[in-house]
Design a protein around this motif. Structure first.
Motif, PDB file in Angstrom:
ATOM      1  N   PRO A 164      41.045  -1.474 -29.645  1.00 56.59           N
ATOM      2  CA  PRO A 164      40.871  -2.408 -28.525  1.00 56.59           C
ATOM      3  C   PRO A 164      41.648  -3.701 -28.724  1.00 56.59           C
ATOM      4  CG  PRO A 164      38.973  -2.480 -29.971  1.00 56.59           C
ATOM      5  CD  PRO A 164      39.845  -1.370 -30.475  1.00 56.59           C
ATOM      6  N   ILE A 165      41.792  -4.458 -27.653  1.00 56.30           N
ATOM      7  CA  ILE A 165      42.442  -5.766 -27.712  1.00 56.30           C
ATOM      8  C   ILE A 165      41.604  -6.719 -28.558  1.00 56.30           C
ATOM      9  CG2 ILE A 165      43.102  -7.792 -26.342  1.00 56.30           C
ATOM     10  CD1 ILE A 165      43.640  -5.933 -24.036  1.00 56.30           C
ATOM     11  N   GLU A 166      42.294  -7.536 -29.336  1.00 53.54           N
ATOM     12  CA  GLU A 166      41.619  -8.586 -30.095  1.00 53.54           C
ATOM     13  C   GLU A 166      41.781  -9.911 -29.354  1.00 53.54           C
ATOM     14  OE1 GLU A 166      42.402  -8.562 -34.411  1.00 53.54           O
ATOM     15  OE2 GLU A 166      43.458  -6.699 -34.024  1.00 53.54           O
ATOM     16  N   MET A 167      40.731 -10.692 -29.364  1.00 59.55           N
ATOM     17  CA  MET A 167      40.714 -11.938 -28.614  1.00 59.55           C
ATOM     18  C   MET A 167      41.756 -12.944 -29.119  1.00 59.55           C
ATOM     19  SD  MET A 167      38.570 -11.343 -26.299  1.00 59.55           S
ATOM     20  CE  MET A 167      38.497 -12.984 -25.593  1.00 59.55           C
ATOM     21  N   ASN A 168      42.116 -12.851 -30.404  1.00 56.07           N
ATOM     22  CA  ASN A 168      43.035 -13.834 -30.971  1.00 56.07           C
ATOM     23  C   ASN A 168      44.502 -13.410 -30.898  1.00 56.07           C
ATOM     24  OD1 ASN A 168      42.853 -11.765 -32.807  1.00 56.07           O
ATOM     25  ND2 ASN A 168      42.676 -13.074 -34.616  1.00 56.07           N
ATOM     26  N   MET A 169      44.818 -12.362 -30.157  1.00 58.91           N
ATOM     27  CA  MET A 169      46.207 -11.922 -30.038  1.00 58.91           C
ATOM     28  C   MET A 169      47.002 -12.890 -29.178  1.00 58.91           C
ATOM     29  SD  MET A 169      46.117  -7.780 -29.468  1.00 58.91           S
ATOM     30  CE  MET A 169      45.881  -6.645 -30.820  1.00 58.91           C
ATOM     31  N   ASP A 170      48.221 -13.216 -29.637  1.00 56.77           N
ATOM     32  CA  ASP A 170      49.087 -14.049 -28.816  1.00 56.77           C
ATOM     33  C   ASP A 170      49.921 -13.147 -27.899  1.00 56.77           C
ATOM     34  OD1 ASP A 170      51.222 -12.999 -30.344  1.00 56.77           O
ATOM     35  OD2 ASP A 170      51.199 -14.707 -31.733  1.00 56.77           O
ATOM     36  N   GLU A 171      50.771 -13.738 -27.073  1.00 58.39           N
ATOM     37  CA  GLU A 171      51.537 -12.972 -26.090  1.00 58.39           C
ATOM     38  C   GLU A 171      52.444 -11.935 -26.738  1.00 58.39           C
ATOM     39  OE1 GLU A 171      51.376 -12.861 -22.799  1.00 58.39           O
ATOM     40  OE2 GLU A 171      49.654 -14.195 -22.905  1.00 58.39           O
ATOM     41  N   GLU A 172      53.069 -12.310 -27.842  1.00 56.84           N
ATOM     42  CA  GLU A 172      53.969 -11.381 -28.533  1.00 56.84           C
ATOM     43  C   GLU A 172      53.195 -10.193 -29.090  1.00 56.84           C
ATOM     44  OE1 GLU A 172      57.117 -11.342 -32.314  1.00 56.84           O
ATOM     45  OE2 GLU A 172      56.354 -13.243 -31.517  1.00 56.84           O
ATOM     46  N   GLN A 173      52.041 -10.453 -29.673  1.00 57.20           N
ATOM     47  CA  GLN A 173      51.224  -9.375 -30.212  1.00 57.20           C
ATOM     48  C   GLN A 173      50.702  -8.461 -29.102  1.00 57.20           C
ATOM     49  OE1 GLN A 173      48.496 -12.001 -32.287  1.00 57.20           O
ATOM     50  NE2 GLN A 173      49.210 -11.268 -34.285  1.00 57.20           N
ATOM     51  N   LEU A 174      50.298  -9.047 -27.982  1.00 57.55           N
ATOM     52  CA  LEU A 174      49.821  -8.256 -26.850  1.00 57.55           C
ATOM     53  C   LEU A 174      50.914  -7.358 -26.295  1.00 57.55           C
ATOM     54  CD1 LEU A 174      47.609 -10.831 -24.903  1.00 57.55           C
ATOM     55  CD2 LEU A 174      46.823  -8.680 -25.933  1.00 57.55           C
ATOM     56  N   ASP A 175      52.139  -7.890 -26.231  1.00 60.78           N
ATOM     57  CA  ASP A 175      53.266  -7.105 -25.730  1.00 60.78           C
ATOM     58  C   ASP A 175      53.548  -5.929 -26.661  1.00 60.78           C
ATOM     59  OD1 ASP A 175      55.604  -6.810 -23.864  1.00 60.78           O
ATOM     60  OD2 ASP A 175      56.704  -7.086 -25.740  1.00 60.78           O
ATOM     61  N   ARG A 176      53.542  -6.178 -27.962  1.00 62.18           N
ATOM     62  CA  ARG A 176      53.771  -5.100 -28.930  1.00 62.18           C
ATOM     63  C   ARG A 176      52.647  -4.072 -28.873  1.00 62.18           C
ATOM     64  NH1 ARG A 176      54.603  -8.121 -32.861  1.00 62.18           N
ATOM     65  NH2 ARG A 176      52.574  -8.083 -33.896  1.00 62.18           N
ATOM     66  N   PHE A 177      51.422  -4.554 -28.738  1.00 58.76           N
ATOM     67  CA  PHE A 177      50.235  -3.710 -28.655  1.00 58.76           C
ATOM     68  C   PHE A 177      50.333  -2.774 -27.440  1.00 58.76           C
ATOM     69  CE2 PHE A 177      45.891  -3.287 -26.886  1.00 58.76           C
ATOM     70  CZ  PHE A 177      45.193  -2.788 -27.973  1.00 58.76           C
ATOM     71  N   ARG A 178      50.728  -3.336 -26.308  1.00 56.96           N
ATOM     72  CA  ARG A 178      50.864  -2.561 -25.075  1.00 56.96           C
ATOM     73  C   ARG A 178      51.967  -1.512 -25.209  1.00 56.96           C
ATOM     74  NH1 ARG A 178      49.919  -2.838 -19.615  1.00 56.96           N
ATOM     75  NH2 ARG A 178      51.598  -2.198 -18.243  1.00 56.96           N
ATOM     76  N   LYS A 179      53.112  -1.906 -25.774  1.00 57.59           N
ATOM     77  CA  LYS A 179      54.231  -0.974 -25.921  1.00 57.59           C
ATOM     78  C   LYS A 179      53.879   0.185 -26.848  1.00 57.59           C
ATOM     79  CE  LYS A 179      58.044  -4.087 -24.786  1.00 57.59           C
ATOM     80  NZ  LYS A 179      59.226  -4.807 -25.294  1.00 57.59           N
ATOM     81  N   GLU A 180      53.092  -0.073 -27.888  1.00 55.43           N
ATOM     82  CA  GLU A 180      52.682   0.994 -28.797  1.00 55.43           C
ATOM     83  C   GLU A 180      51.839   2.028 -28.060  1.00 55.43           C
ATOM     84  OE1 GLU A 180      50.659  -0.778 -32.054  1.00 55.43           O
ATOM     85  OE2 GLU A 180      52.474  -1.439 -33.071  1.00 55.43           O
ATOM     86  N   LYS A 181      50.909   1.568 -27.234  1.00 51.24           N
ATOM     87  CA  LYS A 181      50.070   2.479 -26.472  1.00 51.24           C
ATOM     88  C   LYS A 181      50.904   3.305 -25.486  1.00 51.24           C
ATOM     89  CE  LYS A 181      45.637  -0.009 -26.554  1.00 51.24           C
ATOM     90  NZ  LYS A 181      44.731   1.103 -26.892  1.00 51.24           N
ATOM     91  N   LEU A 182      51.832   2.640 -24.801  1.00 56.61           N
ATOM     92  CA  LEU A 182      52.661   3.333 -23.822  1.00 56.61           C
ATOM     93  C   LEU A 182      53.633   4.299 -24.491  1.00 56.61           C
ATOM     94  CD1 LEU A 182      53.337   0.468 -21.253  1.00 56.61           C
ATOM     95  CD2 LEU A 182      51.970   2.543 -20.906  1.00 56.61           C
ATOM     96  N   LYS A 183      54.097   3.961 -25.681  1.00 56.08           N
ATOM     97  CA  LYS A 183      54.989   4.869 -26.411  1.00 56.08           C
ATOM     98  C   LYS A 183      54.237   6.156 -26.759  1.00 56.08           C
ATOM     99  CE  LYS A 183      58.715   4.152 -28.079  1.00 56.08           C
ATOM    100  NZ  LYS A 183      60.108   4.477 -27.618  1.00 56.08           N
ATOM    101  N   PHE A 184      52.985   6.022 -27.171  1.00 53.73           N
ATOM    102  CA  PHE A 184      52.164   7.191 -27.487  1.00 53.73           C
ATOM    103  C   PHE A 184      52.007   8.069 -26.247  1.00 53.73           C
ATOM    104  CE2 PHE A 184      48.170   9.460 -27.901  1.00 53.73           C
ATOM    105  CZ  PHE A 184      48.138   9.864 -29.227  1.00 53.73           C
ATOM    106  N   LEU A 185      51.711   7.448 -25.110  1.00 45.29           N
ATOM    107  CA  LEU A 185      51.545   8.180 -23.858  1.00 45.29           C
ATOM    108  C   LEU A 185      52.861   8.815 -23.423  1.00 45.29           C
ATOM    109  CD1 LEU A 185      49.515   8.898 -21.658  1.00 45.29           C
ATOM    110  CD2 LEU A 185      50.088   6.753 -20.513  1.00 45.29           C
ATOM    111  N   PHE A 186      53.963   8.089 -23.583  1.00 45.05           N
ATOM    112  CA  PHE A 186      55.288   8.603 -23.239  1.00 45.05           C
ATOM    113  C   PHE A 186      55.589   9.881 -24.022  1.00 45.05           C
ATOM    114  CE2 PHE A 186      59.908   8.796 -23.924  1.00 45.05           C
ATOM    115  CZ  PHE A 186      60.387   8.702 -22.635  1.00 45.05           C
ATOM    116  N   HIS A 187      55.242   9.884 -25.298  1.00 47.52           N
ATOM    117  CA  HIS A 187      55.501  11.054 -26.141  1.00 47.52           C
ATOM    118  C   HIS A 187      54.721  12.274 -25.671  1.00 47.52           C
ATOM    119  CE1 HIS A 187      56.702   8.270 -29.722  1.00 47.52           C
ATOM    120  NE2 HIS A 187      57.688   8.441 -28.861  1.00 47.52           N
TER     121      HIS A 187
END
Length: 214
Positions: free
Chosen positions: A97-120
């Motif tokens: 899950p999302i962590e409350m202390n994530m900054d914008e860069e971390q959130l972007d990386r977090f989102r891309k990792e999830k989408l990469k998994f789905l893309f595969h």
């Protein structure tokens, strides 16, 4: 690293604190041992013991995702024959899950990792593109449980979705242009504004099913 029975490898590189607590790690390790039947690794046939997964229309793609070397962050391509507990944690990290202390860069990386998994999961031939046929296959599988929907209707839905993807990603195409498939960059555009962070989740801890990807 293979883990000994009753133990587990370090996971700080996979789950930076405080993403996963020691209690959650122990819980996952118990589930791993349950799946593997107390062996050091899990094989595809071990997933047959998970209740309700057999009724999931994309069961095969979900299981393959656990053995996809791209998701295991290995340099090589293809599918692994078996996964150990560290591999298992790597896969589960895509669903954290999302962590409350994530900054914008971390959130972007977090989102891309999830989408990469789905893309595969869509890109079954590992060529870096979701072709029309691959898209059709996924849609047909997803809609296979509907007895009132014919296969041709499912194909029409997939074709329409692919045309929409082309219009979003490349704009107006000429009569001689052919959209070869959805790249990961295209995939990111298609999911822009959609809350994948909470929609892609796991109910694995209850052994009810592996994953729900919307």
């Amino acid at each position: 690293l293979p883990c000994a029975q009753g133990a587990h490898p370090p996971v700080t590189s996979l789950f930076p604190p405080p993403t996963v607590t020691s209690e959650q790690i122990e819980h996952l390790h118990r589930r791993f041992k349950q799946l593997s039947q107390d062996q050091l690794t899990i094989r595809k046939e071990n997933f047959d013991s998970i209740p309700d997964l057999e009724f999931n229309p994309i069961r095969g793609k979900i299981v393959h995702a656990f053995f996809d070397k791209r998701n295991l962050r290995q340099e090589s391509d293809g599918l692994a024959d078996e996964i150990n507990f560290e591999d298992f944690l790597t896969i589960m990290s895509y669903f954290r899950p999302i962590e409350m202390n994530m900054d914008e860069e971390q959130l972007d990386r977090f989102r891309k990792e999830k989408l990469k998994f789905l893309f595969h999961m869509y890109d079954s031939d590992h060529d870096g593109k979701i072709t029309l046929q691959e898209y059709r296959n996924v849609v047909e599988e997803l809609l296979s449980g509907n007895p009132h929907l014919e296969k041709e209707s499912a194909r029409s839905i997939a074709d329409g979705a692919m045309m929409e993807a082309a219009s979003i990603c490349v704009g107006q195409m000429g009569p001689d242009q052919v959209y070869e498939g959805i790249t990961f960059e295209d995939f990111l555009k298609m999911w822009q504004g959609i809350d994948i962070e909470t929609k892609m989740h796991v109910r694995f801890l209850n052994m009810e099913t592996i994953a729900h990807c919307y």
